[in-house]
Design a protein around this motif. Structure first.
Motif, PDB file in Angstrom:
ATOM      1  N   ARG A 142       0.807  -1.090  -0.015  1.00 13.61           N
ATOM      2  CA  ARG A 142       0.053   0.001   0.107  1.00 13.61           C
ATOM      3  C   ARG A 142       0.808   1.154   0.080  1.00 13.61           C
ATOM      4  N   VAL A 143       2.019   1.058   0.878  1.00 14.52           N
ATOM      5  CA  VAL A 143       2.580   2.526   0.952  1.00 14.52           C
ATOM      6  C   VAL A 143       3.412   2.828  -0.383  1.00 14.52           C
ATOM      7  N   THR A 144       3.716   1.558  -0.904  1.00 11.47           N
ATOM      8  CA  THR A 144       4.637   1.776  -2.184  1.00 11.47           C
ATOM      9  C   THR A 144       3.879   2.137  -3.432  1.00 11.47           C
ATOM     10  N   GLY A 145       2.533   1.422  -3.407  1.00 13.42           N
ATOM     11  CA  GLY A 145       1.713   1.957  -4.522  1.00 13.42           C
ATOM     12  C   GLY A 145       1.240   3.353  -4.192  1.00 13.42           C
ATOM     13  N   GLU A 146       1.096   3.863  -3.019  1.00 11.54           N
ATOM     14  CA  GLU A 146       0.692   5.284  -2.927  1.00 11.54           C
ATOM     15  C   GLU A 146       1.832   6.203  -3.236  1.00 11.54           C
ATOM     16  N   SER A 147       3.066   5.828  -2.952  1.00 10.76           N
ATOM     17  CA  SER A 147       4.241   6.648  -3.387  1.00 10.76           C
ATOM     18  C   SER A 147       4.360   6.737  -4.982  1.00 10.76           C
ATOM     19  N   LEU A 148       4.245   5.599  -5.524  1.00 14.09           N
ATOM     20  CA  LEU A 148       4.332   5.443  -7.131  1.00 14.09           C
ATOM     21  C   LEU A 148       3.315   6.173  -7.723  1.00 14.09           C
ATOM     22  N   PHE A 149       2.154   6.161  -7.346  1.00  7.19           N
ATOM     23  CA  PHE A 149       0.894   6.812  -8.100  1.00  7.19           C
ATOM     24  C   PHE A 149       0.640   8.278  -7.565  1.00  7.19           C
ATOM     25  N   ARG A 150       1.394   8.442  -6.654  1.00  5.89           N
ATOM     26  CA  ARG A 150       1.035  10.028  -5.894  1.00  5.89           C
ATOM     27  C   ARG A 150       2.229  10.754  -6.583  1.00  5.89           C
ATOM     28  N   ASN A 151       3.491  10.349  -6.431  1.00  8.17           N
ATOM     29  CA  ASN A 151       4.851  11.097  -6.589  1.00  8.17           C
ATOM     30  C   ASN A 151       5.349  10.840  -8.108  1.00  8.17           C
ATOM     31  N   TRP A 152       4.987   9.617  -8.541  1.00  8.43           N
ATOM     32  CA  TRP A 152       5.620   9.194 -10.048  1.00  8.43           C
ATOM     33  C   TRP A 152       4.540   9.169 -10.978  1.00  8.43           C
ATOM     34  N   VAL A 153       3.135   9.554 -11.042  1.00  8.98           N
ATOM     35  CA  VAL A 153       2.489   9.578 -12.035  1.00  8.98           C
ATOM     36  C   VAL A 153       2.651  10.209 -13.215  1.00  8.98           C
ATOM     37  N   LEU A 154       2.972  11.362 -13.005  1.00 10.71           N
ATOM     38  CA  LEU A 154       3.764  11.912 -14.416  1.00 10.71           C
ATOM     39  C   LEU A 154       4.587  11.488 -15.336  1.00 10.71           C
ATOM     40  N   PRO A 155       5.875  10.914 -14.606  1.00  7.93           N
ATOM     41  CA  PRO A 155       6.798  10.251 -15.308  1.00  7.93           C
ATOM     42  C   PRO A 155       6.134   9.042 -16.112  1.00  7.93           C
ATOM     43  N   PHE A 156       5.295   8.267 -15.243  1.00  4.66           N
ATOM     44  CA  PHE A 156       4.610   7.055 -16.005  1.00  4.66           C
ATOM     45  C   PHE A 156       3.659   7.515 -17.161  1.00  4.66           C
ATOM     46  N   GLU A 157       2.839   8.701 -16.964  1.00  2.98           N
ATOM     47  CA  GLU A 157       2.118   8.921 -17.945  1.00  2.98           C
ATOM     48  C   GLU A 157       2.718   9.547 -19.301  1.00  2.98           C
ATOM     49  N   ALA A 158       4.154  10.052 -18.924  1.00  8.33           N
ATOM     50  CA  ALA A 158       4.725  10.568 -19.997  1.00  8.33           C
ATOM     51  C   ALA A 158       5.499   9.513 -20.763  1.00  8.33           C
ATOM     52  N   LEU A 159       5.804   8.649 -20.015  1.00  7.17           N
ATOM     53  CA  LEU A 159       6.323   7.260 -20.576  1.00  7.17           C
ATOM     54  C   LEU A 159       5.376   6.885 -21.600  1.00  7.17           C
ATOM     55  N   SER A 160       3.950   6.441 -21.077  1.00  4.63           N
ATOM     56  CA  SER A 160       2.897   6.177 -21.826  1.00  4.63           C
ATOM     57  C   SER A 160       2.634   6.881 -23.284  1.00  4.63           C
ATOM     58  N   VAL A 161       2.707   8.157 -23.025  1.00  3.03           N
ATOM     59  CA  VAL A 161       2.666   9.023 -24.157  1.00  3.03           C
ATOM     60  C   VAL A 161       3.528   8.455 -25.336  1.00  3.03           C
ATOM     61  N   LEU A 162       4.842   8.693 -24.697  1.00  3.20           N
ATOM     62  CA  LEU A 162       6.063   8.323 -25.687  1.00  3.20           C
ATOM     63  C   LEU A 162       5.808   7.138 -26.338  1.00  3.20           C
ATOM     64  N   LEU A 163       5.445   5.969 -25.706  1.00  4.86           N
ATOM     65  CA  LEU A 163       5.328   4.484 -26.162  1.00  4.86           C
ATOM     66  C   LEU A 163       4.217   4.589 -27.325  1.00  4.86           C
ATOM     67  N   LEU A 164       3.202   5.620 -26.841  1.00  7.56           N
ATOM     68  CA  LEU A 164       1.997   5.482 -27.963  1.00  7.56           C
ATOM     69  C   LEU A 164       2.473   6.360 -29.044  1.00  7.56           C
ATOM     70  N   ALA A 165       3.175   7.306 -29.039  1.00  7.04           N
ATOM     71  CA  ALA A 165       3.916   8.046 -30.266  1.00  7.04           C
ATOM     72  C   ALA A 165       4.773   6.951 -31.145  1.00  7.04           C
ATOM     73  N   ALA A 166       5.496   6.158 -30.310  1.00  9.28           N
ATOM     74  CA  ALA A 166       6.272   5.289 -31.047  1.00  9.28           C
ATOM     75  C   ALA A 166       5.405   4.498 -31.841  1.00  9.28           C
ATOM     76  N   LEU A 167       4.424   3.787 -31.218  1.00  8.60           N
ATOM     77  CA  LEU A 167       3.583   2.696 -31.822  1.00  8.60           C
ATOM     78  C   LEU A 167       2.914   3.615 -33.214  1.00  8.60           C
ATOM     79  N   VAL A 168       2.367   4.827 -33.047  1.00 11.00           N
ATOM     80  CA  VAL A 168       1.595   5.358 -34.075  1.00 11.00           C
ATOM     81  C   VAL A 168       2.826   5.547 -35.328  1.00 11.00           C
ATOM     82  N   GLY A 169       4.024   6.164 -34.817  1.00 16.05           N
ATOM     83  CA  GLY A 169       5.065   6.161 -35.964  1.00 16.05           C
ATOM     84  C   GLY A 169       5.481   4.832 -36.540  1.00 16.05           C
TER      85      GLY A 169
END
Length: 192
Positions: A142-169
């Motif tokens: 629970r503590v690890t998940g809260e830390s990941l999705f509270r503090n590190w949500v933006l890098p995860f979302e940026a990575l998902s957008v980058l991967l989506l752009a690579a797939l579209v490319g």
């Protein structure tokens, strides 16, 4: 003083430490093969071995949540996306001599410098921190998940957008190549 009561030290590793070292060696070897092979599909498959080895290392450090995130996100999603992109762009299956740019020494120098800087930063940051593997777990899921999705949500979302752009490319490149090959025979027939 019997052997069981002997103090634990550097010269008397435990089974977990020996397993950690052996898995680390296998993971390092798989990572080396990943970046040195000239076959793209083989590189992706060796990447699976390297990322799987990291998941085992997390399990040995009693970080089960991070280990399963490693398996699901990196081994399960990123590598599948990479293989999907290779298939869409019709990358060569066999040896790819054109995949080597001839800048191996420059790449090796940059990689060694980056690895040295990373090791120095990690050692400097955690110089006096020790993990007691025999004691209670330091962090719950629970503590690890809260830390990941509270503090590190933006890098995860940026990575998902980058991967989506690579797939579209990859899709755009594969369709463009298909359209170019379809238009070339028609142009030759019009010239005759």
């Amino acid at each position: 003083m019997n052997l069981a009561a002997a103090p634990h030290g550097f010269l008397s590793p435990t089974g977990v430490e020996i397993a950690f070292l052996l898995v680390g060696i296998v993971t390092f070897a798989a990572a080396l093969v990943t970046v040195t092979t000239r076959q793209l599909v083989h590189a992706a498959l060796w990447l699976v071995v390297a990322l799987g080895g990291l998941a085992v290392e997390y399990l040995l450090l009693t970080a089960e949540f991070i280990a399963w995130v490693q398996v699901l996100v990196y081994v399960g999603a990123v590598v599948v996306l990479l293989l999907f992109g290779l298939m869409l762009t019709k990358a060569p299956i066999g040896r790819s001599p054109d995949a080597d740019s001839g800048n191996r020494w420059a790449a090796l120098t940059v990689a060694a410098a980056a690895a040295g800087a990373l090791v120095w930063v990690v050692v400097d940051a955690f110089r006096t921190t020790w993990i007691d593997l025999d004691g209670p777990a330091a962090g719950t899921t629970r503590v690890t998940g809260e830390s990941l999705f509270r503090n590190w949500v933006l890098p995860f979302e940026a990575l998902s957008v980058l991967l989506l752009a690579a797939l579209v490319g990859a899709i755009v490149l594969s369709r463009k190549a298909k359209a170019d090959t379809a238009g070339a025979p028609a142009a030759k027939e019009g010239a005759h």
